[in-house]
Each structure stands twice: as structure tokens, then as C-alpha cells.
Design an enzyme around this catalytic site. Structure first.
Site, mmCIF file in Angstrom:
data_model
loop_
_atom_site.group_PDB
_atom_site.id
_atom_site.type_symbol
_atom_site.label_atom_id
_atom_site.label_comp_id
_atom_site.label_asym_id
_atom_site.label_seq_id
_atom_site.Cartn_x
_atom_site.Cartn_y
_atom_site.Cartn_z
ATOM 1 N N GLU A 221 -6.817 1.297 46.074
ATOM 2 C CA GLU A 221 -5.773 1.704 45.126
ATOM 3 C C GLU A 221 -4.428 1.508 45.822
ATOM 4 O OE1 GLU A 221 -6.390 2.260 42.132
ATOM 5 O OE2 GLU A 221 -8.558 2.510 42.225
ATOM 6 N N CYS A 255 3.165 5.532 42.747
ATOM 7 C CA CYS A 255 2.709 4.139 42.801
ATOM 8 C C CYS A 255 2.823 3.424 41.462
ATOM 9 C CB CYS A 255 1.273 4.059 43.324
ATOM 10 S SG CYS A 255 0.098 5.033 42.373
#
Length: 469
Positions: A221, A255
Site C-alpha cells: 500500500e 496517502c
């Protein structure tokens, strides 16, 4: 950390023992017991609620994050994930019958869910509680033993994670290893059955290389520069409000935050004005005094972000306080694709705005850039919405919103290409930590001789059977 170095011997020996203990625990088959998994998840749920005040204090110390933001972006997501697992694991863990094939008649086909074994979860510092515990919850629900490595940058949250896990789990089942580079390097030297990493693309490559040594499956991720396109027919009031929230929550250290705005030339100036208005409405005339505006995680990231302030014209914000690691919510105009702020993921409270006039030409230009973790489009025309979704590659997207796609556990959260591989949340978390064994069961009462040698004279019969099927 560009390559793996030899970890300290004491650290390495300690980690070897922990991994061996977890592998031995997995071989007792205790984690295959669904009632055992469910009880441990219930215990974790209670422990998180019991330590809620300590969690608030830890995030306040690490980021000066408000209790509301901590609950909304950390605790609530974890509690929801546990709830989903408690409601569904019994069903998900059962063998699943799948459609058979006439070529296998008579038979029955199944998928048997099986935990990988001993897994490593490496968390991130920006949402240090949920980005560490959410994947770990999936791993536990799937029946694995789990070693959790929180980020050392958010040290206070790392400590409370260790406290909670130690209260709930036998360390041979789930344990936390704190520390920095030495501990991470030592962990990556070990052979795990699955590795889950959340963090930067640069470190993700290191994790992938280490995993490749043992052909260990990985979920990465990562991040990237997530574009936010605002077209000429967007509702600018709602658009500005949602962009400002998505960009500046957690001081931009998200993010999936809109990394930069691509604004149609007809509405660029008005959009900037409205975004500036909402920055003031959310955080006041002096955001440094706002109880709802966090700080930058450490000095290195503060210095990195400070350099970006000279990449364009500051039209809102720009104030800094090095002692507090404070950078005001900032909008940059007069930015080009060549500007320094446009070369790497910003990961902070700085929002560049670039003008465009032709959506198709813009999409064509974006197609040559790295695939981002997220993409956002604001506009009322459905054909344009679909054009963006069909012609751009990304991990996940919102139409007329930002960030909120990550809140739906029925959607996988993950990237593609440079922004990651694999996904999780809800059922996808369970699947991420599960190997599905393919099984065909056949009876003895019929054994078709066609498949057995000798094959002379059987080809035409085989062809006719396949044609008939």
C-alpha cells in the site's frame, strides 16, 4: 534505507526467536478454530475502547491531532472493521462450492480458505493506528499468526499499539516489535508466509526485493501524486469545501489526499477564492491556533515540505513555525508540471493548482505519468465523469468528492503500479491474508476411460464430446 543491511546481531537473534515461536504456534492449528479468532477480535475490540483516552493522548503527542479526527480517521475505522469480521468470518472461512465442469463429470468443485501462516504487517506513521491495525485485523480473522511492526516515527502511537496487543494476545499468536531500521531489516531477513507493507514507494521496493528472496507474497500500500480535476460545470461551493477537507485533514499527511488540483481555466480563479475561504472557515484566521489542525510528523518532513513553498505563488497560507513543525494550509498558484512541488508526492499541507482548458488533452497527459493511488473528478456531466474513469489508471476514485471511497469496506483499498499492489478492507482484508485451495471431489462409481492411454482412435470422440459440451 536504500538496501537491506545486516541488522544488529542481538536484534536479529531476538526476531529469529519470535518468528520461530509464531510458526510453531500456527502449527498447533489453534488459529484455525473460528471461535478462537472471534474471541480474540472481541477482546481486541474491548481493549481499543478501554484504551480510547490513551489513544487520543498518543495521537495528540505525535501530531497534535484532535480527538474528533483521531476517532473519525483511526478508531472508528478499526471498530467498524472488527464488527464486519465478527459478523462474517464464520461464512467466509467455510469451503465454498463453485460451478463445476462437464469435463470433470461426475464431480464437485470447492474453494477451501486457508490462512497463509505467519505474516508480517508493517504499518505507516501518518495514520499510525488504523494503517497498522486494520490489516492486522484481517490477518487475525483469516487465521494467521501476526507480527506487527509499527512506524517508529509515531512513537507514542506505536507504544499504545504494543500495550493493547500485549493485553489481548499471546505473543506467539500476535505480537508487536517496535524499533527502527535495524528491527525492520532483521524482520525482512526472515521467511514469512505473507508480508503486508504500508508506506512509501521507495521502501515498498525494498520490501518487495526482500520478499522475492523467498517468493513471499506481498501486499504493498504505497502512494503517488493523486490528481484532483475540477471541470467548468462543477458546483464550486461544494467542490472547494470537499477538496479543502480532503487535502488538509491530518495536515495533508494522507496517502489518498488530493496531491494537486487541475482546474479548468474558466473556474480556476473562483475555485482558488472559495478554497481559500474554506481554509479560513475550517481552521480560522490563524490555523496555528486551531485545535483541529495537526503538525508535521518530524523535522525531516518539515524541511522537505518547506522547500515546496517556493515552487509557485502563495495565494493562501504559507506561514511556518519550525519549532512547532507547523506549516499552514497553503495554496500555490502559477505552478507548472516542471515545478519542484510537482516532481514527488507532496504528503503535506501544500496544494498546487494547475490550469487546463481541454479535458481530453489533460487526460492524455496524465496517462504518461505514474499511476496514482487515487483520482478525483468534480463535474456534473456524466459522459465526462465516465471518460475520466475509463481513460485513467488509479487505485480508487471519487466523483465529486475526495478520500471518502476509502471509508466503504465493500470497496478494496489499494493501488496499482507505482502506487501499490493488492487491496484490503472488509472481505478484501480476509482475502488478502487467505490462500484459496482449489479442490475437486470425485466419486468412484463412474470412471470414464476416454482420458486413459492408449489414445489411438479416441481423438475424434474427444472432439465430439468437447463440441457437445
Amino acid at each position: 534505507m536504500e538496501t537491506l543491511q545486516e541488522p544488529l546481531l542481538e536484534t536479529a537473534n531476538h526476531i529469529v526467536e519470535i518468528v520461530a515461536r509464531q510458526k510453531a504456534f500456527f502449527k498447533t492449528y489453534k488459529t484455525l478454530d473460528i471461535s478462537f479468532r472471534l474471541q480474540k477480535l472481541k477482546d481486541l475490540q474491548k481493549a481499543i475502547l478501554r484504551h480510547e483516552e490513551a489513544i487520543f493522548q498518543a495521537l495528540e503527542k505525535d501530531f497534535r491531532k484532535s480527538t474528533f479526527e483521531t476517532f473519525a480517521t483511526e478508531i472508528a475505522l478499526i471498530l467498524d472493521e472488527i464488527k464486519i469480521m465478527l459478523e462474517n468470518v464464520k461464512l467466509w472461512a467455510k469451503p465454498q462450492a463453485v460451478r463445476g465442469s462437464w469435463l470433470l463429470f461426475p464431480s464437485a468443485s470447492y474453494l477451501y480458505p486457508e490462512p497463509y501462516g505467519t505474516v508480517l504487517v508493517i504499518g505507516a506513521w501518518n495514520y499510525p493506528l488504523q494503517l497498522t491495525l486494520l490489516p492486522a485485523i484481517g490477518a487475525i480473522a483469516a487465521g494467521n499468526t501476526v507480527i506487527i511492526k509499527p512506524s517508529e516515527l509515531s512513537a507514542n502511537t506505536s507504544a499504545i499499539i504494543k500495550t493493547i496487543v500485549a493485553e489481548v494476545f499471546d505473543p506467539a499468536h500476535v505480537c508487536v516489535i517496535e524499533g527502527g531500521v535495524n528491527e525492520t531489516q532483521a524482520l525482512l531477513k526472515e521467511r514469512f508466509d505473507k508480508i503486508f507493507f504500508t508506506g512509501s514507494t521507495a521502501v515498498g521496493k525494498i520490501v518487495a526485493k526482500a520478499a522475492a528472496e523467498y517468493l513471499t507474497p506481498v501486499t504493498l500500500e504505497l502512494g503517488g501524486k493523486s490528481p484532483c480535476i475540477v471541470d467548468e460545470d462543477a458546483d464550486l461551493e461544494v467542490t472547494a469545501r470537499r477538496i479543502v477537507w480532503g487535502k488538509f485533514v491530518n495536515a495533508g499527511q494522507t496517502c489518498v489526499a488530493p496531491d494537486y488540483v487541475l482546474a479548468h481555466r474558466k473556474i480556476r480563479s473562483m475555485l482558488i477564492l472559495k478554497m481559500s475561504k474554506y481554509i479560513t472557515e475550517f481552521y480560522g484566521e490563524n490555523p496555528q491556533n486551531s485545535p483541529d489542525y495537526p503538525r508535521i510528523i518530524n523535522q525531516r518532513h518539515f524541511e522537505r515540505l518547506k522547500k515546496y513553498l517556493s515552487s509557485g505563488k502563495i495565494v493562501k497560507g504559507g506561514q511556518i513555525d519550525e519549532q512547532e513543525r507547523f506549516i499552514a494550509p497553503t495554496i500555490l498558484d502559477d505552478v507548472t508540471w516542471e515545478s519542484e512541488v510537482m516532481q514527488e508526492e507532496i504528503f503535506g499541507p501544500i496544494l498546487p493548482v494547475i490550469e487546463f482548458s481541454d479535458l481530453e488533452k489533460l487526460i492524455e497527459e496524465l496517462q504518461y505519468k505514474e499511476k496514482p493511488l487515487a483520482c478525483y473528478y468534480f463535474g456534473k456531466t456524466e459522459n465526462k465523469q465516465e471518460y475520466v474513469l475509463e481513460h485513467l489508471a488509479f487505485g480508487g476514485a471519487c466523483i465529486n468528492d475526495t478520500v471518502m471511497h476509502t471509508a466503504n469496506p465493500n470497496l478494496p483499498f489499494g493501488g496499482v503500479g507505482n502506487s501499490g499492489q493488492g487491496g484490503y478492507h472488509g472481505k478484501f482484508s480476509f482475502d488478502t491474508f487467505t490462500h484459496y485451495k482449489s479442490v475437486v471431489k470425485k466419486p468412484f462409481w463412474l470412471d470414464v476411460p476416454l482420458r486413459y492411454p492408449p489414445y489411438k482412435g479416441k481423438l475424434n470422440l474427444l472432439r465430439s464430446v468437447i463440441k457437445w459440451i
